[in-house]
Design an enzyme around this catalytic site. Structure first.
Site, PDB file in Angstrom:
ATOM      1  N   HIS A  63       0.845  -1.202   0.000  1.00  0.00           N
ATOM      2  CA  HIS A  63       0.000   0.000   0.000  1.00  0.00           C
ATOM      3  C   HIS A  63       0.882   1.254   0.000  1.00  0.00           C
ATOM      4  CE1 HIS A  63      -2.920  -2.878   1.967  1.00  0.00           C
ATOM      5  NE2 HIS A  63      -3.655  -2.385   0.994  1.00  0.00           N
TER       6      HIS A  63
ATOM      7  N   MET B 105       3.120  -9.092  -1.328  1.00  0.00           N
ATOM      8  CA  MET B 105       2.551  -8.506  -0.100  1.00  0.00           C
ATOM      9  C   MET B 105       1.044  -8.486  -0.218  1.00  0.00           C
ATOM     10  SD  MET B 105       4.711  -6.693   2.076  1.00  0.00           S
ATOM     11  CE  MET B 105       6.484  -6.623   2.129  1.00  0.00           C
TER      12      MET B 105
END
Ligand code: PAF
Length: 282
Positions: free
Chosen positions: A37, A186
């Protein structure tokens, strides 16, 4: 960093920023933030005056109630991570009512068939849920640029299609997959893996690397078979699907045509954690 917990306070803020002519970059999320992110925000930071994120676990995109229930929620840590990153000016954390004032239901979309491939087959209704929440968030945040990870490649293609079909001026950007040192992509879901599963899950990335080595060397059915064989021997892990698709149409291919771009897509259940990954084949 500003934190908005209601639609009204967000809209007032956006209006003020727009009046000042600020260029807005937006990265929506479902929280449980990780390095992947942060790479979206870093990208957004380069080309916008303001970077805004949202955190909202969107119920309508979960076709499985248990998956929604177990989705990690780490809001306090998320806010700390956003603050520490230094990339984000504001975060929007709406209530269900701010997004779904008329009740929890999705709109129904036609994404020119992109929604029927891969995740569309395995997660019925998923992309209607994603389309509904993203369209609503775009209307509220009014970004100039929006950022999504390449990890959910089909989602990215669908959001590009959504923007195109609505003649939207929002530019949609894909950001490369951020990987752990083992190669594991991830994901917020990685938090649910124990250390043995996390170690074992690196076979997903290793398989994609192998598929890329086999690309145009052996046939597609041969690649598919080799991948199946790899997962036959993995304990505690099941291959949900592996396929190679045309990057533009996302349709599975069993033959490589010249001048087309291809990508390998994989979904593996490690215990009860569903992990997804993909790789451009060159
Ligand atoms: O990729 C996600 O985290 C979600 O699907 C999104 C785009 C935030 C919509 O809920």
């Amino acid at each position: 960093m500003e934190i908005f917990k209601t639609k009204k306070t967000l809209l007032d803020y956006i209006e003020r920023q727009k009046e000042m002519g600020k260029k807005i970059g937006f990265a929506p999320t479902m929280g449980a933030l990780h390095q992947g992110h942060l790479s979206l925000y870093a990208e957004a930071r380069k080309e916008n005056d303001l970077v805004i994120s949202s955190i909202f676990v969107n119920p309508t995109q979960f076709n499985n109630a248990a998956d929604l229930e177990k989705y990690p929620r780490t809001i306090e840590n998320d806010i700390k991570a956003l603050e520490q990153s230094g990339f984000v000016d504001a975060v929007y954390i709406p209530e269900v009512n701010d997004i779904y004032p008329d009740g929890l239901k999705s709109k129904s979309y036609d994404f020119d068939g992109l929604e029927n491939e891969m995740e569309g087959k395995f997660r019925p209704g998923h992309f209607d849920g994603v389309g509904t929440v993203v369209e609503e968030l775009f209307q509220q945040v009014k970004p100039d640029n929006a950022y999504f990870g390449d990890k959910d490649y089909q989602q990215l293609a669908i959001i590009k299609k959504l923007a195109e079909k609505h003649n939207s001026s929002i530019k949609i950007h894909g950001v490369p997959i951020y990987r752990e040192s083992s190669g594991l992509a991830m994901s917020s879901r990685n938090q649910r893996l124990d250390s043995t599963q996390r170690e074992a899950a690196k076979v997903i990335y290793e398989t994609l690397v192998k598929a890329n080595e086999w690309f145009r060397v052996i046939t597609v059915p041969e690649i598919n078979q080799r991948v199946k064989d790899i997962f036959e021997n993995q304990r505690g892990m099941t291959l949900e699907y592996f396929l190679i698709a045309d990057e533009a149409t996302l349709k599975e291919t069993d033959f490589f045509y010249k001048d087309r771009n291809y990508r390998a897509f994989i979904v593996v259940n490690v215990g009860d954690v569903r992990l997804i990954d993909n790789m451009h084949l060159d």
